[in-house]
Design a protein around this motif. Structure first.
Motif, mmCIF file in Angstrom:
data_model
loop_
_atom_site.group_PDB
_atom_site.id
_atom_site.type_symbol
_atom_site.label_atom_id
_atom_site.label_comp_id
_atom_site.label_asym_id
_atom_site.label_seq_id
_atom_site.Cartn_x
_atom_site.Cartn_y
_atom_site.Cartn_z
ATOM 1 N N VAL A 146 4.300 55.166 12.265
ATOM 2 C CA VAL A 146 3.865 55.174 13.613
ATOM 3 C C VAL A 146 4.362 56.068 14.446
ATOM 4 O O VAL A 146 3.546 56.673 15.286
ATOM 5 N N LEU A 147 5.645 56.623 14.552
ATOM 6 C CA LEU A 147 6.009 57.764 15.267
ATOM 7 C C LEU A 147 5.397 59.216 14.790
ATOM 8 O O LEU A 147 5.198 60.046 15.714
ATOM 9 N N ILE A 148 5.610 59.330 13.548
ATOM 10 C CA ILE A 148 5.099 60.731 13.129
ATOM 11 C C ILE A 148 3.442 60.757 12.807
ATOM 12 O O ILE A 148 2.865 61.793 13.297
ATOM 13 N N LEU A 149 2.840 59.829 12.237
ATOM 14 C CA LEU A 149 1.591 59.910 11.787
ATOM 15 C C LEU A 149 0.482 59.197 12.750
ATOM 16 O O LEU A 149 -0.661 59.417 12.703
ATOM 17 N N GLY A 150 1.239 58.531 13.654
ATOM 18 C CA GLY A 150 0.507 57.774 14.824
ATOM 19 C C GLY A 150 -0.334 56.778 14.337
ATOM 20 O O GLY A 150 -1.453 56.601 14.991
ATOM 21 N N ALA A 184 16.732 58.816 1.059
ATOM 22 C CA ALA A 184 17.560 57.871 1.648
ATOM 23 C C ALA A 184 17.827 56.302 0.759
ATOM 24 O O ALA A 184 18.993 55.938 0.338
ATOM 25 N N SER A 185 16.615 56.069 0.286
ATOM 26 C CA SER A 185 16.551 54.697 -0.418
ATOM 27 C C SER A 185 17.229 55.122 -1.898
ATOM 28 O O SER A 185 17.851 54.209 -2.381
ATOM 29 N N GLY A 186 17.085 56.329 -2.373
ATOM 30 C CA GLY A 186 17.704 56.496 -3.626
ATOM 31 C C GLY A 186 19.373 56.651 -3.759
ATOM 32 O O GLY A 186 19.742 56.332 -4.408
ATOM 33 N N MET A 187 19.688 57.353 -2.434
ATOM 34 C CA MET A 187 21.184 57.620 -2.262
ATOM 35 C C MET A 187 21.823 56.525 -1.604
ATOM 36 O O MET A 187 22.893 56.195 -2.122
ATOM 37 N N LEU A 188 21.411 55.781 -0.756
ATOM 38 C CA LEU A 188 22.169 54.580 -0.080
ATOM 39 C C LEU A 188 21.833 53.221 -0.678
ATOM 40 O O LEU A 188 22.389 52.174 -0.304
ATOM 41 N N GLY A 189 20.724 53.158 -1.488
ATOM 42 C CA GLY A 189 20.136 51.814 -1.970
ATOM 43 C C GLY A 189 19.694 50.861 -0.918
ATOM 44 O O GLY A 189 19.789 49.654 -1.064
ATOM 45 N N ILE A 190 18.998 51.662 -0.110
ATOM 46 C CA ILE A 190 18.461 50.854 1.001
ATOM 47 C C ILE A 190 16.873 50.901 0.869
ATOM 48 O O ILE A 190 16.333 51.568 0.205
ATOM 49 N N GLY A 191 16.031 49.851 1.182
ATOM 50 C CA GLY A 191 14.623 49.643 1.037
ATOM 51 C C GLY A 191 13.823 50.574 1.830
ATOM 52 O O GLY A 191 14.396 51.384 2.690
ATOM 53 N N GLY A 192 12.630 50.572 1.667
ATOM 54 C CA GLY A 192 11.686 51.603 2.353
ATOM 55 C C GLY A 192 11.121 51.162 3.700
ATOM 56 O O GLY A 192 11.129 51.971 4.545
ATOM 57 N N GLY A 193 11.024 49.785 4.033
ATOM 58 C CA GLY A 193 10.241 49.644 5.151
ATOM 59 C C GLY A 193 11.069 49.889 6.355
ATOM 60 O O GLY A 193 10.169 50.550 7.273
ATOM 61 N N THR A 194 12.179 50.055 6.715
ATOM 62 C CA THR A 194 12.773 50.288 7.790
ATOM 63 C C THR A 194 12.581 51.748 8.145
ATOM 64 O O THR A 194 12.595 52.069 9.351
ATOM 65 N N LEU A 195 12.493 52.490 7.179
ATOM 66 C CA LEU A 195 12.071 53.988 7.265
ATOM 67 C C LEU A 195 10.686 54.298 7.251
ATOM 68 O O LEU A 195 10.125 55.046 7.977
ATOM 69 N N LYS A 196 9.891 53.450 6.538
ATOM 70 C CA LYS A 196 8.446 53.788 6.225
ATOM 71 C C LYS A 196 7.502 53.692 7.564
ATOM 72 O O LYS A 196 6.740 54.333 7.910
ATOM 73 N N VAL A 197 7.839 52.252 8.175
ATOM 74 C CA VAL A 197 7.315 52.071 9.306
ATOM 75 C C VAL A 197 7.588 53.112 10.628
ATOM 76 O O VAL A 197 6.371 53.460 11.020
ATOM 77 N N PRO A 198 8.686 53.504 10.881
ATOM 78 C CA PRO A 198 8.688 54.451 12.064
ATOM 79 C C PRO A 198 8.014 55.947 11.366
ATOM 80 O O PRO A 198 7.370 56.576 12.586
ATOM 81 N N ILE A 199 7.864 56.132 10.371
ATOM 82 C CA ILE A 199 7.222 57.454 10.059
ATOM 83 C C ILE A 199 5.752 57.235 10.195
ATOM 84 O O ILE A 199 5.092 58.075 10.592
#
Lengths: 92, 255
Positions: B165-169, B148-163
């Motif tokens: 917290v929500l996936i890895l607990g 997503a960051s490579g395709m849309l030019g968005i940073g990682g934080g907004t996606l990394k924190v949910p991963i």
């Protein structure tokens, strides 16, 4: 020494060098803009490469700890980051 | 006037970025372009260097307190960087609006999960204590986040924190700290390219960097003092607006 201490000490040094450079650059800017730009660019360069230096510091720590899985992760991340850099460089 | 305004934007971005584990690019670019009338390509250059600054200064503060999980961060970063590289090529094949709609919907779902989460005691989990299934899900999620960051030019934080917290607990504060460490490397690669091509104005960047330095100091110290649940919900609210903006952009409404 813990990994957190090694990382924070190295990154702190780099951060303060770059902040000092940026600060001096801003002061010089109000006297002479032409002289201020090279100082700021140098400071920004140090700031921008600091995550890579941080990775090398982590690599050094984990080599001493003989944690080969983490060392492998660091090598993979560094190689792909460099490939990304080349990729972006060629496209611009 | 403009340098002072950029300095204030820096304080705001550094404060929010360090407190929530995001780079703040989604905040800096619109503020610089819409309010300060800075051209888009210069705003992106300023934003990328700002993300590096937020990442470096926040990760130092969090590392000193032992909150950054370096092993987990490095493990997930292998998938994120690979995803970013793959994503930059996939972007040429897929229309941007489809990706924005998909990611917008997924992130709105994640934001609701974070806003509506209940107070539970967060366990201290490490890379070794996570199950193989969770690790694979985390790796997959990080790869998609990188794409997503490579395709849309968005940073990682907004996606990394949910991963994290929500996936890895992972505990919210550890997730935020680890995310600030991870986003630095990704942003520095893009920032180096912008700097080398002369696509930044050093003076403007200098003012925002000084602002971020102050903002990060305040933000990270406040983050230590407030409850994990409050942080999680705050992140959810920010994520919701970010996701909504992405979804609307995908369907052709630019805000």
């Amino acid at each position: 020494m813990k990994v957190h201490d090694i990382y924070s000490k190295i990154m702190n040094t780099l951060l303060y060098i770059s902040i000092l450079g940026v600060g001096v650059g801003v002061i010089v800017y109000y006297v002479n803009r032409i002289f201020s730009e090279p100082i700021i660019i140098f400071a920004l360069g140090i700031l921008t490469i600091s995550p890579f230096i941080g990775m090398l510091a982590l690599g050094y720590y984990y080599i001493r700890k003989k944690d080969y899985k983490t060392i492998l992760n660091i090598i993979i991340v560094m190689i792909i980051a460099l490939l990304n850099l080349i990729n972006l460089w060629l496209r611009k | 006037m403009i340098p002072i305004a950029i300095f204030i934007v820096g304080i705001f971005a550094g404060f929010l970025g360090s407190m929530l584990g995001v780079g703040g690019g989604f905040l800096i670019v619109p503020l610089l372009v819409l309010i300060l009338d800075i051209p888009m390509h210069l705003a992106v250059g300023i934003s990328l260097t700002s993300v590096v600054m937020t990442s470096v200064s926040s990760s130092i503060i969090y590392a000193k307190r032992g909150l950054v999980d370096f092993k987990l961060g490095l493990f997930l970063e292998t998938a994120t960087t690979t995803g970013a590289l793959v994503g930059s090529y996939v972007a040429l094949l897929l229309p941007e609006f489809i990706l924005e709609i998909i990611f917008g919907i997924v992130l709105i779902y994640a934001s609701f999960k974070m806003i509506l989460s209940k107070s539970v005691t967060e366990e201290k989990k490490t890379l070794e204590s996570l199950s193989r299934k969770r690790l694979l899900l985390g790796l997959g999620g990080s790869f998609i986040a990188g794409m997503a960051s490579g395709m849309l030019g968005i940073g990682g934080g907004t996606l990394k924190v949910p991963i994290l917290v929500l996936i890895l607990g992972i505990a919210t504060k550890t997730a935020i700290a680890t995310s600030t460490f991870m986003i630095g490397l990704t942003a520095s690669v893009a920032s180096l390219t912008y700097q080398a091509h002369g696509l930044i104005d050093p003076i403007q960047v200098a003012f925002i960097i000084l602002g971020i330095f102050i903002g990060v100091f305040i933000g990270s110290h406040i983050a230590m003092k407030i409850k994990s649940l409050t942080l999680k919900r705050m992140f959810g609210v920010i994520l919701f607006f970010f996701a909504l903006r992405m979804l609307l952009k995908g369907i052709g409404v630019n805000i």
